[in-house]
Design an enzyme around this catalytic site. Structure first.
Site, mmCIF file in Angstrom:
data_model
loop_
_atom_site.group_PDB
_atom_site.id
_atom_site.type_symbol
_atom_site.label_atom_id
_atom_site.label_comp_id
_atom_site.label_asym_id
_atom_site.label_seq_id
_atom_site.Cartn_x
_atom_site.Cartn_y
_atom_site.Cartn_z
ATOM 1 N N GLY A 89 0.821 -1.216 0.000
ATOM 2 C CA GLY A 89 0.000 0.000 0.000
ATOM 3 C C GLY A 89 0.845 1.251 0.000
ATOM 4 O O GLY A 89 0.518 2.245 0.657
ATOM 5 N N ARG A 106 -1.207 -1.652 -6.358
ATOM 6 C CA ARG A 106 -1.710 -2.054 -7.684
ATOM 7 C C ARG A 106 -1.421 -0.996 -8.743
ATOM 8 O O ARG A 106 -1.307 -1.317 -9.907
ATOM 9 C CB ARG A 106 -3.227 -2.310 -7.605
ATOM 10 C CG ARG A 106 -3.602 -3.552 -6.831
ATOM 11 C CD ARG A 106 -5.064 -3.554 -6.494
ATOM 12 N NE ARG A 106 -5.411 -2.372 -5.699
ATOM 13 C CZ ARG A 106 -6.628 -2.073 -5.274
ATOM 14 N NH1 ARG A 106 -7.643 -2.858 -5.587
ATOM 15 N NH2 ARG A 106 -6.838 -0.993 -4.547
ATOM 16 N N ARG A 107 -1.348 0.277 -8.339
ATOM 17 C CA ARG A 107 -1.242 1.348 -9.341
ATOM 18 C C ARG A 107 0.222 1.591 -9.734
ATOM 19 O O ARG A 107 0.940 2.328 -9.067
ATOM 20 C CB ARG A 107 -1.912 2.610 -8.798
ATOM 21 C CG ARG A 107 -3.434 2.490 -8.794
ATOM 22 C CD ARG A 107 -4.102 3.589 -8.041
ATOM 23 N NE ARG A 107 -3.937 3.483 -6.590
ATOM 24 C CZ ARG A 107 -4.474 4.321 -5.713
ATOM 25 N NH1 ARG A 107 -5.195 5.342 -6.135
ATOM 26 N NH2 ARG A 107 -4.282 4.139 -4.410
ATOM 27 N N ASP A 142 -2.051 -7.312 -6.733
ATOM 28 C CA ASP A 142 -3.219 -7.207 -5.868
ATOM 29 C C ASP A 142 -3.018 -8.199 -4.726
ATOM 30 O O ASP A 142 -2.839 -9.392 -4.980
ATOM 31 C CB ASP A 142 -4.473 -7.555 -6.692
ATOM 32 C CG ASP A 142 -5.764 -7.306 -5.930
ATOM 33 O OD1 ASP A 142 -5.781 -7.490 -4.697
ATOM 34 O OD2 ASP A 142 -6.761 -6.936 -6.578
ATOM 35 N N TYR A 196 -15.625 -4.085 8.469
ATOM 36 C CA TYR A 196 -14.307 -3.433 8.545
ATOM 37 C C TYR A 196 -13.722 -3.664 9.943
ATOM 38 O O TYR A 196 -12.545 -4.035 10.084
ATOM 39 C CB TYR A 196 -14.400 -1.933 8.225
ATOM 40 C CG TYR A 196 -13.043 -1.248 8.329
ATOM 41 C CD1 TYR A 196 -12.004 -1.601 7.470
ATOM 42 C CD2 TYR A 196 -12.795 -0.285 9.301
ATOM 43 C CE1 TYR A 196 -10.740 -1.003 7.576
ATOM 44 C CE2 TYR A 196 -11.542 0.319 9.410
ATOM 45 C CZ TYR A 196 -10.526 -0.040 8.556
ATOM 46 O OH TYR A 196 -9.282 0.547 8.668
ATOM 47 N N GLY A 223 -6.289 6.091 14.680
ATOM 48 C CA GLY A 223 -7.653 6.619 14.586
ATOM 49 C C GLY A 223 -7.784 7.317 13.250
ATOM 50 O O GLY A 223 -7.302 6.817 12.229
ATOM 51 N N THR A 270 -6.322 10.541 4.575
ATOM 52 C CA THR A 270 -5.668 9.893 3.424
ATOM 53 C C THR A 270 -6.752 9.707 2.362
ATOM 54 O O THR A 270 -7.794 10.353 2.427
ATOM 55 C CB THR A 270 -5.111 8.504 3.822
ATOM 56 O OG1 THR A 270 -6.226 7.685 4.208
ATOM 57 C CG2 THR A 270 -4.124 8.582 4.968
ATOM 58 N N GLU A 271 -6.542 8.757 1.460
ATOM 59 C CA GLU A 271 -7.600 8.444 0.484
ATOM 60 C C GLU A 271 -8.578 7.403 1.044
ATOM 61 O O GLU A 271 -9.467 6.927 0.337
ATOM 62 C CB GLU A 271 -6.968 7.937 -0.824
ATOM 63 C CG GLU A 271 -6.192 9.023 -1.530
ATOM 64 C CD GLU A 271 -5.454 8.539 -2.767
ATOM 65 O OE1 GLU A 271 -5.756 7.429 -3.267
ATOM 66 O OE2 GLU A 271 -4.567 9.270 -3.233
ATOM 67 N N PHE A 272 -8.393 7.068 2.324
ATOM 68 C CA PHE A 272 -9.188 6.022 2.973
ATOM 69 C C PHE A 272 -10.701 6.247 2.817
ATOM 70 O O PHE A 272 -11.435 5.348 2.408
ATOM 71 C CB PHE A 272 -8.790 6.001 4.455
ATOM 72 C CG PHE A 272 -9.520 5.008 5.306
ATOM 73 C CD1 PHE A 272 -9.093 3.690 5.390
ATOM 74 C CD2 PHE A 272 -10.639 5.390 6.048
ATOM 75 C CE1 PHE A 272 -9.757 2.776 6.199
ATOM 76 C CE2 PHE A 272 -11.310 4.479 6.852
ATOM 77 C CZ PHE A 272 -10.869 3.177 6.921
#
Ligand SMILES: NC(=O)c1ccc[n+]([C@@H]2O[C@H](COP(=O)([O-])OP(=O)(O)OC[C@H]3O[C@@H](n4cnc5c(N)ncnc54)[C@H](OP(=O)(O)O)[C@@H]3O)[C@@H](O)[C@H]2O)c1
Length: 252
Positions: free
Chosen positions: A10, A35-36, A59, A152, A183, A187-189
């Site tokens: 990641g 992956r990117r 992946d 999650y 916590g 991010t892009e989360f």
């Protein structure tokens, strides 16, 4: 001092990317995963003046791809001293009765099974060498459960259990195992969780001062730079404005 090699899953975004930058500044050799590919290439170009960098695009859900990628590493990167199990995301925020099975599959397959596949591809060489450091990125969602967080939270409770289990099983090999449980980190989360609804994602971090990925990267670097007899085993890191998953002091 001999240079260490770290594999970060990641690494294309958020906490993983910030950790890669922090490690590079400290001369740690890097295997950047995600992956990117275009993002991996861009980060490799940015960090190559600071340290040795290679990339692996796969992946984590695909166990064959994970094993093949790690197997394909050139000799100069094949001794992995530090594994940062960071790849993961939340998918959706729905009550259990209406949640999407595809979202559940994604979270269990990426956050739990993906972490296991990557670990399984790397740990045997650590046990052979009787050294290594594994840091698992959990979450406060792995320590408590919040409304609509169901699967999650389950996936991150699994990461918490795997972290403890790894520490027990790898104890006789002198391998350090620890987890960071953040916590709210901006991010892009949340963009991923809300499937590109960026306005909803932005609102998650409005009205208070959230953690930044660099805050977590700093702590991860602190963990790996302690003397070898020191293992930071389990860290919960919150923004000051956050007391629990559901209690956040907002200014509006
Ligand atoms: N942000 C928070 O508030 C927060 C709080 C607690 C814990 N965490 C945890 O921190 C970790 C990093 O999240 P982040 O906040 O940095 O989110 P992010 O910015 O969305 O980054 C997620 C990273 O995971 C990678 N990833 C996702 N699915 C993948 C897959 N199937 N295969 C390979 N790589 C995959 C992504 O890379 P590609 O898309 O390029 O594959 C990306 O680099 C996650 O485990 C998350 O659960 C985050």
């Amino acid at each position: 001092m001999e240079k260490k090699t770290a594999l970060i899953t990641g690494a294309t975004s958020g906490i993983g990317k910030a950790t890669a930058i922090q490690f590079a500044k400290n001369g740690i050799h890097l295997i950047l995963c995600g992956r990117r590919q275009e993002r991996l290439d861009a980060l490799k170009n940015e960090l190559s003046p600071l340290t040795e960098v290679t990339t692996l695009s796969f992946d984590v859900r695909d166990k064959e791809a994970a094993f093949n990628a790690i197997e394909s590493l050139p000799n100069s990167f094949s001794t992995i001293d530090i594994l940062i199990n960071n790849a993961g995301n939340a998918h959706g925020l729905d009550p259990i009765q209406t949640g999407s099975i595809d979202d559940w599959d994604a979270m269990i397959d990426i956050n739990v099974k993906g972490l296991l596949y990557v670990s399984k591809a790397i740990i045997p060489k650590m046990t052979e060498r009787k050294s290594g450091h594994i840091i698992n990125i959990g979450s406060t969602a792995g320590k408590e459960v919040y409304p609509n967080g169901n699967v999650y939270c389950a996936s991150k409770h699994a990461v918490d259990a795997i972290n403890k289990a790894m520490r027990i099983d790898l104890n006789e090999y002198g391998i350090r195992v620890g987890a960071v449980h953040p916590g709210l980190v901006e991010t892009e989360f949340s963009n991923v969780r809300f499937k590109g609804d960026d306005e909803r994602a932005d609102n998650v971090y409005k009205g208070f001062d959230p953690l930044r990925p660099e805050d977590i990267a700093d702590i991860i670097h602190f963990m790996i730079s302690r003397p070898y007899h020191v293992n930071l085993a389990d860290l919960i890191v919150l923004p000051t404005a956050q007391a629990s998953s559901t209690i956040v002091k907002k200014t509006f």
